[in-house]
Motif scaffolding. Structure first.
Motif, PDB file in Angstrom:
ATOM      1  N   GLU A   1      -0.085  15.413   8.344  1.00  0.00           N
ATOM      2  CA  GLU A   1       0.443  14.295   8.819  1.00  0.00           C
ATOM      3  C   GLU A   1      -0.744  13.620   9.620  1.00  0.00           C
ATOM      4  OE1 GLU A   1       3.968  12.796  11.370  1.00  0.00           O
ATOM      5  OE2 GLU A   1       4.700  13.253   9.203  1.00  0.00           O
ATOM      6  N   LEU A   2      -1.077  14.388  10.751  1.00  0.00           N
ATOM      7  CA  LEU A   2      -1.916  13.862  11.793  1.00  0.00           C
ATOM      8  C   LEU A   2      -3.228  13.852  11.184  1.00  0.00           C
ATOM      9  CD1 LEU A   2      -0.689  15.592  14.897  1.00  0.00           C
ATOM     10  CD2 LEU A   2      -0.454  13.413  14.219  1.00  0.00           C
ATOM     11  N   LEU A   3      -3.706  14.718  10.327  1.00  0.00           N
ATOM     12  CA  LEU A   3      -4.998  14.812   9.874  1.00  0.00           C
ATOM     13  C   LEU A   3      -5.095  13.660   8.834  1.00  0.00           C
ATOM     14  CD1 LEU A   3      -7.672  16.192   9.331  1.00  0.00           C
ATOM     15  CD2 LEU A   3      -6.636  17.548   7.454  1.00  0.00           C
ATOM     16  N   HIS A   4      -4.224  13.298   8.261  1.00  0.00           N
ATOM     17  CA  HIS A   4      -4.377  11.961   7.178  1.00  0.00           C
ATOM     18  C   HIS A   4      -4.483  10.785   8.104  1.00  0.00           C
ATOM     19  CE1 HIS A   4      -1.912  14.548   3.865  1.00  0.00           C
ATOM     20  NE2 HIS A   4      -3.428  14.851   3.952  1.00  0.00           N
ATOM     21  N   ALA A   5      -3.696  10.743   9.043  1.00  0.00           N
ATOM     22  CA  ALA A   5      -3.583   9.460   9.817  1.00  0.00           C
ATOM     23  C   ALA A   5      -5.021   9.361  10.684  1.00  0.00           C
ATOM     24  CB  ALA A   5      -2.537   9.594  10.818  1.00  0.00           C
TER      25      ALA A   5
ATOM     26  N   LEU B   1       0.900  -1.382  -0.024  1.00  0.00           N
ATOM     27  CA  LEU B   1       0.072  -0.075   0.086  1.00  0.00           C
ATOM     28  C   LEU B   1       0.925   1.275  -0.070  1.00  0.00           C
ATOM     29  CD1 LEU B   1      -2.655  -0.849   2.815  1.00  0.00           C
ATOM     30  CD2 LEU B   1      -3.082  -0.879   0.288  1.00  0.00           C
ATOM     31  N   PRO B   2       0.480   2.361  -0.863  1.00  0.00           N
ATOM     32  CA  PRO B   2       1.232   3.639  -0.603  1.00  0.00           C
ATOM     33  C   PRO B   2       1.153   4.044   0.708  1.00  0.00           C
ATOM     34  CG  PRO B   2      -0.579   3.674  -2.248  1.00  0.00           C
ATOM     35  CD  PRO B   2      -0.663   2.408  -1.662  1.00  0.00           C
ATOM     36  N   PRO B   3       2.048   5.050   0.806  1.00  0.00           N
ATOM     37  CA  PRO B   3       1.909   5.918   2.141  1.00  0.00           C
ATOM     38  C   PRO B   3       0.685   6.576   2.273  1.00  0.00           C
ATOM     39  CG  PRO B   3       4.170   6.055   1.121  1.00  0.00           C
ATOM     40  CD  PRO B   3       3.066   5.373   0.417  1.00  0.00           C
ATOM     41  N   ILE B   4      -0.173   6.913   3.486  1.00  0.00           N
ATOM     42  CA  ILE B   4      -1.165   7.557   3.264  1.00  0.00           C
ATOM     43  C   ILE B   4      -1.233   9.019   2.926  1.00  0.00           C
ATOM     44  CG2 ILE B   4      -1.064   8.154   5.911  1.00  0.00           C
ATOM     45  CD1 ILE B   4      -4.369   7.099   3.982  1.00  0.00           C
TER      46      ILE B   4
ATOM     47  N   GLY C   1      -2.831  13.325  -0.069  1.00  0.00           N
ATOM     48  CA  GLY C   1      -2.025  14.670  -0.231  1.00  0.00           C
ATOM     49  C   GLY C   1      -2.746  15.614  -1.027  1.00  0.00           C
ATOM     50  N   GLY C   2      -3.459  15.157  -1.977  1.00  0.00           N
ATOM     51  CA  GLY C   2      -4.265  16.390  -2.745  1.00  0.00           C
ATOM     52  C   GLY C   2      -5.813  16.681  -2.565  1.00  0.00           C
ATOM     53  N   ALA C   3      -6.214  15.951  -1.277  1.00  0.00           N
ATOM     54  CA  ALA C   3      -7.558  15.910  -0.863  1.00  0.00           C
ATOM     55  C   ALA C   3      -7.744  17.192   0.044  1.00  0.00           C
ATOM     56  CB  ALA C   3      -7.901  14.832   0.079  1.00  0.00           C
ATOM     57  N   GLY C   4      -8.771  17.812  -0.368  1.00  0.00           N
ATOM     58  CA  GLY C   4      -8.781  19.235   0.314  1.00  0.00           C
ATOM     59  C   GLY C   4     -10.108  19.195   1.290  1.00  0.00           C
ATOM     60  N   ASN C   5     -10.921  18.146   1.592  1.00  0.00           N
ATOM     61  CA  ASN C   5     -11.764  18.192   2.529  1.00  0.00           C
ATOM     62  C   ASN C   5     -11.717  17.114   3.382  1.00  0.00           C
ATOM     63  OD1 ASN C   5     -12.044  15.790   0.667  1.00  0.00           O
ATOM     64  ND2 ASN C   5     -14.321  16.091   0.073  1.00  0.00           N
ATOM     65  N   LEU C   6     -10.751  16.858   4.006  1.00  0.00           N
ATOM     66  CA  LEU C   6     -10.520  15.948   5.270  1.00  0.00           C
ATOM     67  C   LEU C   6     -11.058  16.245   6.641  1.00  0.00           C
ATOM     68  CD1 LEU C   6      -6.981  14.526   3.903  1.00  0.00           C
ATOM     69  CD2 LEU C   6      -9.339  13.728   3.401  1.00  0.00           C
ATOM     70  N   ALA C   7     -10.919  17.552   6.968  1.00  0.00           N
ATOM     71  CA  ALA C   7     -11.360  18.051   8.227  1.00  0.00           C
ATOM     72  C   ALA C   7     -12.967  17.712   8.370  1.00  0.00           C
ATOM     73  CB  ALA C   7     -11.029  19.507   8.288  1.00  0.00           C
ATOM     74  N   ARG C   8     -13.142  16.903   9.171  1.00  0.00           N
ATOM     75  CA  ARG C   8     -14.707  16.523   9.534  1.00  0.00           C
ATOM     76  C   ARG C   8     -15.046  16.796  11.082  1.00  0.00           C
ATOM     77  NH1 ARG C   8     -16.604  13.867   4.912  1.00  0.00           N
ATOM     78  NH2 ARG C   8     -14.595  13.268   3.837  1.00  0.00           N
ATOM     79  N   GLU C   9     -14.008  16.657  11.847  1.00  0.00           N
ATOM     80  CA  GLU C   9     -14.088  17.012  13.308  1.00  0.00           C
ATOM     81  C   GLU C   9     -14.000  18.643  13.554  1.00  0.00           C
ATOM     82  OE1 GLU C   9     -15.738  14.510  15.333  1.00  0.00           O
ATOM     83  OE2 GLU C   9     -15.259  13.141  13.577  1.00  0.00           O
ATOM     84  N   LYS C  10     -14.300  18.785  14.850  1.00  0.00           N
ATOM     85  CA  LYS C  10     -14.302  20.256  15.271  1.00  0.00           C
ATOM     86  C   LYS C  10     -12.787  20.946  15.082  1.00  0.00           C
ATOM     87  CE  LYS C  10     -15.419  23.505  18.942  1.00  0.00           C
ATOM     88  NZ  LYS C  10     -15.860  23.543  20.365  1.00  0.00           N
ATOM     89  N   TRP C  11     -11.760  20.186  15.568  1.00  0.00           N
ATOM     90  CA  TRP C  11     -10.575  20.844  15.501  1.00  0.00           C
ATOM     91  C   TRP C  11      -9.549  20.177  14.611  1.00  0.00           C
ATOM     92  CZ3 TRP C  11     -10.319  24.773  18.432  1.00  0.00           C
ATOM     93  CH2 TRP C  11     -11.187  25.310  19.439  1.00  0.00           C
ATOM     94  N   ASP C  12     -10.081  19.538  13.709  1.00  0.00           N
ATOM     95  CA  ASP C  12      -9.056  19.121  12.495  1.00  0.00           C
ATOM     96  C   ASP C  12      -8.485  19.864  11.732  1.00  0.00           C
ATOM     97  OD1 ASP C  12      -9.862  16.294  13.047  1.00  0.00           O
ATOM     98  OD2 ASP C  12     -11.342  16.040  11.364  1.00  0.00           O
ATOM     99  N   LEU C  13      -9.059  21.291  11.611  1.00  0.00           N
ATOM    100  CA  LEU C  13      -8.548  22.321  10.800  1.00  0.00           C
ATOM    101  C   LEU C  13      -7.237  22.877  11.534  1.00  0.00           C
ATOM    102  CD1 LEU C  13     -11.476  24.293  10.024  1.00  0.00           C
ATOM    103  CD2 LEU C  13     -10.368  23.100   8.464  1.00  0.00           C
ATOM    104  N   MET C  14      -7.006  22.408  12.757  1.00  0.00           N
ATOM    105  CA  MET C  14      -5.881  22.813  13.603  1.00  0.00           C
ATOM    106  C   MET C  14      -4.574  21.803  13.392  1.00  0.00           C
ATOM    107  SD  MET C  14      -6.898  25.793  14.780  1.00  0.00           S
ATOM    108  CE  MET C  14      -5.567  26.054  16.086  1.00  0.00           C
ATOM    109  N   LEU C  15      -4.995  20.709  12.836  1.00  0.00           N
ATOM    110  CA  LEU C  15      -3.922  19.481  12.737  1.00  0.00           C
ATOM    111  C   LEU C  15      -3.017  19.800  11.559  1.00  0.00           C
ATOM    112  CD1 LEU C  15      -6.108  16.376  13.578  1.00  0.00           C
ATOM    113  CD2 LEU C  15      -4.416  17.775  15.150  1.00  0.00           C
ATOM    114  N   PRO C  16      -1.740  19.529  11.814  1.00  0.00           N
ATOM    115  CA  PRO C  16      -0.786  19.447  10.721  1.00  0.00           C
ATOM    116  C   PRO C  16      -1.447  18.144   9.665  1.00  0.00           C
ATOM    117  CG  PRO C  16       0.188  18.710  12.514  1.00  0.00           C
ATOM    118  CD  PRO C  16      -0.954  19.068  13.120  1.00  0.00           C
TER     119      PRO C  16
END
Length: 82
Positions: free
Chosen positions: A28-32, A3-6, A11-26
């Protein structure tokens, strides 16, 4: 197939923030976190292997079946060539 690295997959996705504080994460942590909550890449890989086996059983020898799992958009595409 490994499997390729997460970070490469998301990397190109722009809509990964789902939880309240996700916008504050780097990234790497947002992807994980997104992977842990919403993706089952190993399960998708197992399913694709099983599907390719099942397709191989029902295809005639005159057909060539190519399966590819698109890691950018997470969908299975099946191309049948005669």
């Amino acid at each position: 197939m490994p499997l390729p690295p997460i970070d490469e997959l998301l990397g190109g996705a722009g809509n990964l923030a789902r939880e309240k504080w996700d916008l504050m994460l780097p990234d790497e942590l947002l992807h994980a976190g997104f992977e842990r909550r919403y993706l089952d890449l190993a399960g998708a890989q197992r399913w694709a292997a099983q599907a390719s086996t099942a397709i191989g059983v029902i295809c005639t020898s005159a057909e060539k079946v190519t399966l590819s799992l698109s890691n950018k958009i997470n969908k299975l595409s099946v191309v049948v060539q005669e």
